[in-house]
Design a protein around this motif. Structure first.
Motif, PDB file in Angstrom:
ATOM      1  N   ILE A 179       0.849  -1.189   0.000  1.00 37.15           N
ATOM      2  CA  ILE A 179       0.000   0.000   0.000  1.00 37.15           C
ATOM      3  C   ILE A 179       0.885   1.240   0.000  1.00 37.15           C
ATOM      4  CG2 ILE A 179      -0.235   0.095   2.513  1.00 37.15           C
ATOM      5  CD1 ILE A 179      -3.197   0.921   2.042  1.00 37.15           C
ATOM      6  N   ASP A 180       0.459   2.269  -0.725  1.00 35.79           N
ATOM      7  CA  ASP A 180       1.152   3.551  -0.753  1.00 35.79           C
ATOM      8  C   ASP A 180       0.207   4.578  -0.139  1.00 35.79           C
ATOM      9  OD1 ASP A 180       2.641   5.864  -1.361  1.00 35.79           O
ATOM     10  OD2 ASP A 180       1.859   5.954  -3.406  1.00 35.79           O
ATOM     11  N   GLY A 181       0.579   5.086   1.013  1.00 38.06           N
ATOM     12  CA  GLY A 181      -0.272   6.028   1.725  1.00 38.06           C
ATOM     13  C   GLY A 181      -0.947   5.335   2.890  1.00 38.06           C
ATOM     14  N   PRO A 182      -1.670   6.111   3.683  1.00 37.70           N
ATOM     15  CA  PRO A 182      -2.332   5.535   4.856  1.00 37.70           C
ATOM     16  C   PRO A 182      -3.515   4.654   4.438  1.00 37.70           C
ATOM     17  CG  PRO A 182      -2.924   7.844   4.589  1.00 37.70           C
ATOM     18  CD  PRO A 182      -1.873   7.557   3.559  1.00 37.70           C
ATOM     19  N   PRO A 183      -3.811   3.602   5.200  1.00 39.33           N
ATOM     20  CA  PRO A 183      -4.909   2.704   4.841  1.00 39.33           C
ATOM     21  C   PRO A 183      -6.255   3.415   4.668  1.00 39.33           C
ATOM     22  CG  PRO A 183      -3.586   1.746   6.582  1.00 39.33           C
ATOM     23  CD  PRO A 183      -3.087   3.153   6.388  1.00 39.33           C
ATOM     24  N   GLU A 184      -6.494   4.483   5.427  1.00 36.43           N
ATOM     25  CA  GLU A 184      -7.777   5.181   5.299  1.00 36.43           C
ATOM     26  C   GLU A 184      -7.859   6.050   4.045  1.00 36.43           C
ATOM     27  OE1 GLU A 184      -5.027   7.619   7.797  1.00 36.43           O
ATOM     28  OE2 GLU A 184      -5.652   5.538   7.845  1.00 36.43           O
ATOM     29  N   ALA A 185      -6.712   6.355   3.418  1.00 36.37           N
ATOM     30  CA  ALA A 185      -6.693   7.163   2.194  1.00 36.37           C
ATOM     31  C   ALA A 185      -5.516   6.748   1.311  1.00 36.37           C
ATOM     32  CB  ALA A 185      -6.609   8.641   2.544  1.00 36.37           C
ATOM     33  N   PRO A 186      -5.509   5.505   0.851  1.00 37.67           N
ATOM     34  CA  PRO A 186      -4.358   5.051   0.047  1.00 37.67           C
ATOM     35  C   PRO A 186      -4.295   5.767  -1.297  1.00 37.67           C
ATOM     36  CG  PRO A 186      -6.082   3.391   0.052  1.00 37.67           C
ATOM     37  CD  PRO A 186      -6.515   4.468   0.994  1.00 37.67           C
ATOM     38  N   ARG A 187      -3.072   6.062  -1.718  1.00 33.75           N
ATOM     39  CA  ARG A 187      -2.855   6.605  -3.060  1.00 33.75           C
ATOM     40  C   ARG A 187      -2.807   5.465  -4.073  1.00 33.75           C
ATOM     41  NH1 ARG A 187       0.047   9.686   0.420  1.00 33.75           N
ATOM     42  NH2 ARG A 187       1.881   8.350   0.332  1.00 33.75           N
ATOM     43  N   GLN A 188      -2.208   4.350  -3.642  1.00 35.04           N
ATOM     44  CA  GLN A 188      -2.111   3.164  -4.482  1.00 35.04           C
ATOM     45  C   GLN A 188      -2.239   1.928  -3.596  1.00 35.04           C
ATOM     46  OE1 GLN A 188       0.863   3.522  -7.873  1.00 35.04           O
ATOM     47  NE2 GLN A 188       1.788   4.838  -6.311  1.00 35.04           N
ATOM     48  N   TYR A 189      -2.715   0.841  -4.212  1.00 36.30           N
ATOM     49  CA  TYR A 189      -2.944  -0.400  -3.476  1.00 36.30           C
ATOM     50  C   TYR A 189      -2.671  -1.556  -4.431  1.00 36.30           C
ATOM     51  CZ  TYR A 189      -5.594  -3.741  -0.551  1.00 36.30           C
ATOM     52  OH  TYR A 189      -5.986  -4.795   0.243  1.00 36.30           O
ATOM     53  N   TRP A 190      -1.786  -2.460  -4.032  1.00 35.04           N
ATOM     54  CA  TRP A 190      -1.436  -3.625  -4.849  1.00 35.04           C
ATOM     55  C   TRP A 190      -2.022  -4.872  -4.214  1.00 35.04           C
ATOM     56  CZ3 TRP A 190       1.665   0.504  -3.977  1.00 35.04           C
ATOM     57  CH2 TRP A 190       2.328   1.075  -5.062  1.00 35.04           C
ATOM     58  N   THR A 191      -2.547  -5.784  -5.026  1.00 32.40           N
ATOM     59  CA  THR A 191      -3.083  -7.040  -4.521  1.00 32.40           C
ATOM     60  C   THR A 191      -2.141  -8.191  -4.855  1.00 32.40           C
ATOM     61  OG1 THR A 191      -4.260  -7.745  -6.519  1.00 32.40           O
ATOM     62  CG2 THR A 191      -5.425  -6.237  -5.040  1.00 32.40           C
ATOM     63  N   LEU A 192      -2.227  -9.242  -4.048  1.00 34.24           N
ATOM     64  CA  LEU A 192      -1.653 -10.510  -4.465  1.00 34.24           C
ATOM     65  C   LEU A 192      -2.572 -10.980  -5.587  1.00 34.24           C
ATOM     66  CD1 LEU A 192      -0.919 -12.214  -1.027  1.00 34.24           C
ATOM     67  CD2 LEU A 192       0.743 -11.344  -2.676  1.00 34.24           C
ATOM     68  N   GLY A 193      -2.032 -11.227  -6.719  1.00 31.98           N
ATOM     69  CA  GLY A 193      -2.855 -11.585  -7.868  1.00 31.98           C
ATOM     70  C   GLY A 193      -2.702 -10.602  -9.005  1.00 31.98           C
ATOM     71  N   GLY A 194      -1.889  -9.554  -8.820  1.00 26.98           N
ATOM     72  CA  GLY A 194      -1.480  -8.739  -9.952  1.00 26.98           C
ATOM     73  C   GLY A 194      -2.197  -7.444 -10.251  1.00 26.98           C
ATOM     74  N   LEU A 195      -3.011  -6.917  -9.338  1.00 23.56           N
ATOM     75  CA  LEU A 195      -3.674  -5.641  -9.604  1.00 23.56           C
ATOM     76  C   LEU A 195      -3.073  -4.527  -8.762  1.00 23.56           C
ATOM     77  CD1 LEU A 195      -7.405  -6.751  -9.721  1.00 23.56           C
ATOM     78  CD2 LEU A 195      -5.850  -6.340 -11.631  1.00 23.56           C
ATOM     79  N   GLN A 196      -2.991  -3.367  -9.362  1.00 20.79           N
ATOM     80  CA  GLN A 196      -2.585  -2.158  -8.657  1.00 20.79           C
ATOM     81  C   GLN A 196      -3.663  -1.119  -8.932  1.00 20.79           C
ATOM     82  OE1 GLN A 196       1.072  -0.404 -10.042  1.00 20.79           O
ATOM     83  NE2 GLN A 196       0.748   1.483  -8.905  1.00 20.79           N
ATOM     84  N   PHE A 197      -4.282  -0.607  -7.874  1.00 25.63           N
ATOM     85  CA  PHE A 197      -5.280   0.437  -8.015  1.00 25.63           C
ATOM     86  C   PHE A 197      -4.624   1.773  -7.704  1.00 25.63           C
ATOM     87  CE2 PHE A 197      -7.803  -3.266  -6.427  1.00 25.63           C
ATOM     88  CZ  PHE A 197      -8.336  -3.591  -7.658  1.00 25.63           C
ATOM     89  N   VAL A 198      -4.863   2.746  -8.558  1.00 30.92           N
ATOM     90  CA  VAL A 198      -4.329   4.090  -8.391  1.00 30.92           C
ATOM     91  C   VAL A 198      -5.521   5.016  -8.149  1.00 30.92           C
ATOM     92  CG1 VAL A 198      -2.987   5.942  -9.441  1.00 30.92           C
ATOM     93  CG2 VAL A 198      -2.419   3.546  -9.957  1.00 30.92           C
ATOM     94  N   ALA A 199      -5.574   5.625  -6.962  1.00 30.78           N
ATOM     95  CA  ALA A 199      -6.690   6.514  -6.626  1.00 30.78           C
ATOM     96  C   ALA A 199      -6.666   7.730  -7.535  1.00 30.78           C
ATOM     97  CB  ALA A 199      -6.601   6.933  -5.165  1.00 30.78           C
ATOM     98  N   THR A 200      -7.743   7.881  -8.313  1.00 30.07           N
ATOM     99  CA  THR A 200      -7.888   8.998  -9.239  1.00 30.07           C
ATOM    100  C   THR A 200      -9.345   9.447  -9.179  1.00 30.07           C
ATOM    101  OG1 THR A 200      -6.266   7.846 -10.638  1.00 30.07           O
ATOM    102  CG2 THR A 200      -7.348   9.767 -11.597  1.00 30.07           C
ATOM    103  N   PRO A 201      -9.713  10.222  -8.141  1.00 34.25           N
ATOM    104  CA  PRO A 201     -11.124  10.556  -7.902  1.00 34.25           C
ATOM    105  C   PRO A 201     -11.850  11.201  -9.074  1.00 34.25           C
ATOM    106  CG  PRO A 201      -9.795  11.150  -6.012  1.00 34.25           C
ATOM    107  CD  PRO A 201      -8.842  10.759  -7.113  1.00 34.25           C
ATOM    108  N   ASP A 202     -11.157  11.916  -9.949  1.00 34.90           N
ATOM    109  CA  ASP A 202     -11.831  12.579 -11.069  1.00 34.90           C
ATOM    110  C   ASP A 202     -11.763  11.766 -12.362  1.00 34.90           C
ATOM    111  OD1 ASP A 202      -9.111  12.879 -11.430  1.00 34.90           O
ATOM    112  OD2 ASP A 202      -9.219  14.992 -11.992  1.00 34.90           O
ATOM    113  N   PHE A 203     -11.346  10.503 -12.284  1.00 35.91           N
ATOM    114  CA  PHE A 203     -11.203   9.661 -13.464  1.00 35.91           C
ATOM    115  C   PHE A 203     -12.565   9.307 -14.056  1.00 35.91           C
ATOM    116  CE2 PHE A 203     -10.755   5.391 -15.400  1.00 35.91           C
ATOM    117  CZ  PHE A 203      -9.905   5.735 -16.431  1.00 35.91           C
ATOM    118  N   ALA A 204     -12.661   9.334 -15.376  1.00 36.03           N
ATOM    119  CA  ALA A 204     -13.892   8.957 -16.066  1.00 36.03           C
ATOM    120  C   ALA A 204     -13.532   8.049 -17.241  1.00 36.03           C
ATOM    121  CB  ALA A 204     -14.636  10.185 -16.559  1.00 36.03           C
TER     122      ALA A 204
END
Length: 136
Positions: free
Chosen positions: A41-66
């Protein structure tokens, strides 16, 4: 006909990074429906900037993404996810309000527009793949 070139190394895709509006929704969905646990995890758990899973996914927080609201639009067509039990995964996913897609009932569209194809894995193959610890 030319002689096939021997590559200097071998490779595999370790993860894919995906921009998401609601990172917490995606973390919960992939953990609770598909069992993809935290790897990093990148950033605090309550507001992560990025989060990687076992299984190959990385989520990047982009609140204005469409993303485009279609499974065949944009540069990322879909994720193919191998599961131990396809029926159990589909049943668990129903409670998350994901939308089915035309290719079949194992194709789901997530709220940010990402399409996920759930695929029944051969017995034991998911556990085998998850046993690989590429970073130690």
């Amino acid at each position: 006909m030319s002689t096939p070139r021997v590559p200097p190394t071998r490779a595999y895709l370790e993860h894919v990074a995906i921009r998401v509006r609601d990172i917490h929704w995606h973390i919960r969905f992939f953990r609770e429906v598909l069992g993809m646990e935290l790897r990093e995890i990148d950033g605090p758990p309550e507001a992560p900037r990025q989060y990687w899973t076992l299984g190959g996914l990385q989520f990047v927080a982009t609140p204005d993404f469409a993303a485009p609201p279609s499974h065949d639009a944009g540069w990322l067509a879909h994720l193919g996810v191998m599961v131990d039990d396809l029926e159990a995964a589909l049943q668990a996913a129903q409670a998350w309000g994901v939308q089915p897609l035309p290719p079949g009932r194992n194709w789901l569209q997530l709220p940010d527009g990402l399409a996920v194809e759930l695929i029944q894995a051969a017995p034991g193959s998911v556990a085998q793949a998850l046993a690989v610890r590429p970073r130690g």
